[in-house]
Structure formats: C-alpha cells, structure tokens
Design an enzyme around this catalytic site. Structure first.
Site, short mmCIF file in Angstrom:
data_model
loop_
_atom_site.label_atom_id
_atom_site.label_comp_id
_atom_site.label_asym_id
_atom_site.label_seq_id
_atom_site.Cartn_x
_atom_site.Cartn_y
_atom_site.Cartn_z
N CYS A 120 25.05 -13.50 9.49
CA CYS A 120 25.33 -14.51 10.14
C CYS A 120 25.65 -14.11 11.94
O CYS A 120 26.60 -13.55 12.12
CB CYS A 120 26.43 -15.38 9.92
SG CYS A 120 26.54 -15.74 8.07
N SER A 122 22.88 -15.51 14.58
CA SER A 122 22.60 -16.52 15.53
C SER A 122 23.49 -17.46 15.69
O SER A 122 24.21 -18.11 15.09
CB SER A 122 21.04 -16.80 15.42
OG SER A 122 20.36 -15.90 15.19
N GLU A 123 23.46 -18.07 16.86
CA GLU A 123 24.22 -19.29 17.35
C GLU A 123 23.52 -20.14 18.13
O GLU A 123 22.58 -19.89 18.65
CB GLU A 123 25.46 -18.61 18.11
CG GLU A 123 26.37 -17.81 17.18
CD GLU A 123 27.65 -17.42 17.94
OE1 GLU A 123 28.04 -18.06 18.87
OE2 GLU A 123 28.33 -16.85 17.32
N TYR A 174 29.77 -7.45 24.94
CA TYR A 174 29.17 -7.24 23.65
C TYR A 174 30.04 -6.22 22.89
O TYR A 174 29.87 -5.97 21.60
CB TYR A 174 27.77 -7.11 23.64
CG TYR A 174 27.12 -5.81 24.26
CD1 TYR A 174 26.67 -5.99 25.54
CD2 TYR A 174 27.22 -4.60 23.47
CE1 TYR A 174 25.93 -4.98 26.15
CE2 TYR A 174 26.69 -3.53 24.40
CZ TYR A 174 26.10 -3.66 25.46
OH TYR A 174 25.71 -2.48 26.11
N GLN A 274 -23.66 -14.98 6.84
CA GLN A 274 -23.05 -13.83 7.59
C GLN A 274 -21.91 -13.99 8.67
O GLN A 274 -21.02 -13.32 8.76
CB GLN A 274 -24.31 -13.17 8.54
CG GLN A 274 -23.83 -11.88 9.04
CD GLN A 274 -24.96 -11.09 9.67
OE1 GLN A 274 -25.65 -11.80 10.67
NE2 GLN A 274 -25.34 -9.88 9.40
N GLU A 331 -9.56 -22.94 7.00
CA GLU A 331 -10.82 -23.27 7.61
C GLU A 331 -11.91 -22.74 6.78
O GLU A 331 -12.94 -23.59 6.56
CB GLU A 331 -11.06 -22.85 8.91
CG GLU A 331 -10.24 -23.39 10.15
CD GLU A 331 -10.30 -22.63 11.52
OE1 GLU A 331 -11.29 -21.90 11.75
OE2 GLU A 331 -9.22 -22.68 12.10
N GLY A 334 -11.99 -25.30 4.02
CA GLY A 334 -12.67 -26.39 4.48
C GLY A 334 -11.44 -27.77 4.49
O GLY A 334 -10.23 -27.35 4.32
N GLU A 358 14.49 -12.67 13.30
CA GLU A 358 14.79 -11.08 13.31
C GLU A 358 14.08 -10.56 14.59
O GLU A 358 13.48 -9.50 14.52
CB GLU A 358 14.15 -10.52 12.09
CG GLU A 358 15.18 -10.90 10.91
CD GLU A 358 15.29 -9.92 9.44
OE1 GLU A 358 15.12 -8.70 9.97
OE2 GLU A 358 15.37 -10.57 8.61
N1 CAA Z 1 18.18 -0.69 18.29
C1 CAA Z 1 19.20 0.03 18.59
N2 CAA Z 1 20.10 -0.43 19.64
C2 CAA Z 1 19.46 -1.22 20.33
C3 CAA Z 1 18.35 -1.94 20.19
C4 CAA Z 1 17.52 -1.45 19.17
N3 CAA Z 1 16.41 -2.16 18.78
N4 CAA Z 1 18.34 -2.98 21.29
C5 CAA Z 1 19.26 -2.90 22.02
N5 CAA Z 1 20.27 -1.90 21.57
C6 CAA Z 1 21.31 -1.52 22.06
C7 CAA Z 1 21.39 -0.68 23.22
O1 CAA Z 1 21.26 0.69 22.98
C8 CAA Z 1 22.89 -0.86 23.99
O2 CAA Z 1 23.70 -0.04 23.24
P1 CAA Z 1 24.70 0.68 24.02
O3 CAA Z 1 25.55 -0.28 25.03
O4 CAA Z 1 25.84 0.98 22.74
O5 CAA Z 1 23.89 1.71 24.67
C9 CAA Z 1 22.87 -2.37 23.51
O6 CAA Z 1 22.13 -2.47 22.39
C10 CAA Z 1 22.59 -3.09 24.76
O7 CAA Z 1 21.32 -3.00 25.13
P2 CAA Z 1 20.25 -3.80 26.07
O8 CAA Z 1 20.91 -4.19 27.38
O9 CAA Z 1 19.12 -3.12 26.00
O10 CAA Z 1 20.12 -5.09 25.13
P3 CAA Z 1 19.83 -6.90 25.69
O11 CAA Z 1 21.31 -7.26 25.85
O12 CAA Z 1 18.83 -6.91 26.53
O13 CAA Z 1 19.37 -7.30 24.25
C11 CAA Z 1 19.38 -7.49 21.73
C12 CAA Z 1 19.57 -6.75 23.05
C13 CAA Z 1 20.24 -8.74 21.46
C14 CAA Z 1 19.41 -6.59 20.48
C15 CAA Z 1 17.88 -8.00 21.69
O14 CAA Z 1 16.99 -6.82 22.10
C16 CAA Z 1 17.49 -8.33 20.47
O15 CAA Z 1 16.93 -7.83 19.61
N6 CAA Z 1 17.34 -9.85 20.38
C17 CAA Z 1 17.00 -10.26 19.06
C18 CAA Z 1 18.12 -10.62 18.30
C19 CAA Z 1 17.61 -10.86 16.74
O16 CAA Z 1 16.86 -10.14 16.08
N7 CAA Z 1 18.05 -11.97 16.15
C20 CAA Z 1 17.89 -12.15 14.75
C21 CAA Z 1 18.75 -13.15 14.23
S1 CAA Z 1 19.11 -12.69 12.36
C22 CAA Z 1 17.60 -13.29 11.58
O17 CAA Z 1 16.56 -13.93 12.10
C23 CAA Z 1 17.77 -13.19 9.92
C24 CAA Z 1 17.02 -14.14 9.37
O18 CAA Z 1 17.31 -15.38 9.47
C25 CAA Z 1 15.86 -13.71 8.58
#
Ligand code: CAA
Length: 377
Positions: A120, A122-123, A174, A274, A331, A334, A358
C-alpha cells in the site's frame, strides 16, 4: 538459459494456468472478481512463496523462477499473474530483505500458506510522486496510530496482510516514511473497489485507515527508511511487471496466430499473405526482445549486479510490446478478434496497465535517462 528447476517450474505453472485458470478467465473478467479457488490453487502449487526459505514454508527458488511463474500465468490471465506478482516480488521480498528474524518467522509462513499480501503505497495525490504521500503515523505509547487513505491498491480486496507506507515525521520530508505491517482485522477499511478497463479480476481498492493502531514490532526496517524499502522493492517488482507484459504479449500472439492460418480470404489463409507474415515475424521478434531484457534484469539481480536501469528498460519496453502485439492480434483476428468470444481483446485491455502501475512509462524513462546522463556527462 533456464536451469532444469526453472524449466520444470515453467511447465508446471503452464499446466496450472491452462487447466485450472483457463476455464475461469472469461467469467472472472465479466464478473470483475477473482475466484477464491484460483487463489487457493496458487498457494497449493507453492507459487505464493517462490523465493521464501523452505523452513519458512516457501519453495526457496530463484528470482528468475518467480519471473517465469508470472510470465506463464500472464499468458493465460494477466489478472492472476499480477496477484501472484505483487504477493511475491513486493510483499514477500520486503519481509525477506528488511524484516527481523522474528518478523520473518511470524509473517512469511502465513504468506506462503494461505494469506494474501498487499503493498500500500499510492494515494489520491501521490502516484508517480510516491514520496509525497499524506498517510501519517503517530507514536502513542508503544503503538503507532495510522491515519490516511491509499488508492489503487492491488490485491487489497482479498488480502489479509498489508504493508503500509506512512510518514511519521513530515518535517523530514520523505525521510519520515516508514513501513508498517497490519492485518485486515486490525481495522483496515476497504472503501471502494474500482471498476477497470483491464485486469478486471484483479482487485484494486481504496483503503482508509482511521486510527489504525499497530504495535511497535510491526515496523518493518528502520523508522524513516520506508522510502528506500518502497523504491528498492519496486525495482524488483518492475521486473515482475515486465514478465507479466511478456506473458500477456505471448498469450495474445498464441491465440491470434493459429487463426490466421485457418481463416481463408481470396482463396488462401490470411497468415500466408506476405503483409501478414511480416507483421507476425516482427511481433515475434519484439516479444523476444522484451523477454530477453526481462530475463537479463532478473539474472543481474540474482547475481548481485546493478539492475535498476535494466529493470526500468524491461518494464518500459515490455509494456510497449504488450500493447502493440495484443492490439495487432485483435486486427489479425478481425471481426472475431473484436468480439469477446476469443479473449484476444481482453489481452489488449489488460495491456494498458503495464504503462501505469509500479511506475509509469515516463517514470521508467526518467530512471533510464538518469543513468545515461550519469554515464555520459
Ligand atoms: N532505486 C533506488 N533508489 C531510488 C530510485 C530507484 N529506482 N529512485 C529514487 N531513489 C532514491 C534516491 O536515491 C533518493 O534516495 P536518498 O535520498 O537516500 O539518496 C530518493 O529515492 C529520492 O530520489 P529522487 O529525488 O531522485 O526521487 P523523486 O522524488 O524524483 O522520485 C520516486 C522518486 C518516487 C521513486 C519516483 O522516481 C518513482 O519511481 N515513482 C513511481 C512510484 C511507483 O512506482 N509507484 C508504484 C505504486 S505500487 C504499485 O503499482 C503496485 C501495484 O499495484 C502492482
């Protein structure tokens, strides 16, 4: 190359998917509901603790095994596939990687045996900007009290074990985000079950936490390290979604292509024109490229190599290919492909989520671009 164990797993999951899931796919899609027998079947097949150690009730197999299982399930039903995917690559993995020994002994056997898990994060106001989440946790004596809402939570209608990300100290940004485990009977409210375009048998709900009280021992990892847990686990999860999209593309392909050799127009099977042969050949090649990217990311992860960029590439490309191939498959078939009779249109509906959950396609491309910039600047 798959090991003998991985190959055997592929065959057994394929049998389960074809024989047990297959007959229920259309009804589950129409009713927008997962059949509880399917969830029970996944547990009985040992598919809900694929990487979990054997002494905690799991199969103690490789990450690639989980990827193969997700791919095989998606060939038949991407909804069943994502249920298994989220449970294994997100929920179980968090316990394996970040939980204490006591927490693992408490939670992992249940997650292997019969309790479905949900992740859990996302919001309403924090999807791509996941770390802006508004759910709060406050210390009260030795408990934490959680308030807030989550949205678009996969598996949440059937789940009993929930990993909840909440911020304990917004002044730290965060770095206040913390991961908690809670059970449904502690008072998690399922506020709304979404009606969706695709993966309709997979549940997606809004959850409310209204003074949800969890004991101190339910904090997973360190307080304030939840953001790291969430994103590191999503790197693995993205390989799972890539596998789901590869399986989906292959499933649509396998349904439509045989039809093109049966259906005759202008005196010959349409698949032997083809123009059709070239489209089919290109689609087969694109599926293979997505599969190879996915297996490459999985093997890198297994071998302790960096895989964040490779996971993002696999997830992005597999979702592009899934949508393209499943759209083309409609497609090729058809008028028949456009009806709900064959199930081909369902693959295309299901493919759309690959570019959303994700981490959206734009987020994957951002991640890839960050690596390129680091390498070349
Ligand atoms: N792997 C590891 N660390 C990462 C990372 C990655 N891919 N991306 C960012 N970080 C870390 C950075 O290293 C940094 O950490 P520190 O402060 O410790 O150095 C921190 O995260 C913040 O980094 P950024 O400022 O670059 O990140 P941001 O604020 O611009 O965005 C994010 C970060 C939220 C991770 C964004 O890049 C992201 O991935 N958003 C998508 C969120 C997501 O995938 N949600 C999925 C919901 S769950 C789901 O979908 C499940 C389902 O239903 C199937």
């Amino acid at each position: 190359m798959l090991t003998d164990e991985e190959q055997m797993l592929r065959e057994s999951v394929s049998r389960f998917a074809t024989e047990v899931v297959g007959p229920k796919v259309r009804e589950m899609d129409e009713q927008e509901m997962m059949d509880p027998e399917i969830i029970r079947g996944l547990f009985e097949q040992g598919l809900m603790g694929i990487e979990t150690p054997a002494d905690l009730g799991g199969a103690e197999s490789s990450f690639t095994s989980a990827i193969i299982a997700i791919e095989e399930l998606a060939k038949v039903d991407p909804s069943v596939s994502v249920l298994c995917d989220v449970h294994n690559t997100l929920v179980n993995t968090i316990f394996r990687k970040y939980a204490t020994k006591e927490q693992q002994e408490k939670w992992l056997p249940q997650l292997s045996e019969n309790k479905l898990g949900s992740f859990c994060l996302s919001e309403p106001a924090s999807g791509s900007d996941a770390f802006a989440l508004q759910t709060r946790a406050k210390k009260d004596g030795s408990d934490w009290v959680i308030n807030g809402s989550k949205m678009w939570i996969t598996n949440s209608y059937e789940a009993e074990i929930f990993l909840i990300f909440a911020n304990v100290d917004p002044s730290k940004g965060y770095k206040g985000i913390t991961c908690f485990v809670a059970t449904k009977d502690m008072g998690i409210q399922i506020a709304k079950k979404e009606q969706k375009l695709g993966i309709r048998a997979s549940s997606t709900c809004t959850l409310n936490f209204d003074d949800l009280r969890v004991p101190e021992e339910n904090v997973i990892g360190q307080v304030g390290q939840g953001y790291k847990i969430a994103i590191e686990i999503l790197n693995e999860g993205r390989v799972g979604i890539a596998a789901q999209m590869v399986g989906l593309a292959q499933g649509a392909f396998a349904k439509a292509v045989p039809y093109t050799y049966e259906r005759k127009q202008f005196g010959q099977p349409i698949g032997t024109f083809q123009a059709m042969q070239h489209q089919i050949a290109a689609a087969a090649t694109e599926i293979e490229t997505a599969r190879l990217l996915t297996y490459n990311a999985a093997r890198r992860k297994e071998n302790g190599l960096s895989f964040t960029k490779e996971a993002a590439m696999a997830k992005w490309w597999a979702s592009v290919v899934a949508q393209k191939v499943s759209g083309a498959a409609i497609e090729w078939a058809g008028g028949v492909g456009f009806t709900r009779e064959t199930g081909i249109e369902k693959y295309w509906r299901d493919s759309k989520i690959g570019a959303i959950y994700e981490g959206t396609s734009n987020i994957q491309l951002n991640t890839i671009a960050k690596f390129i910039q680091k390498e070349y600047s």
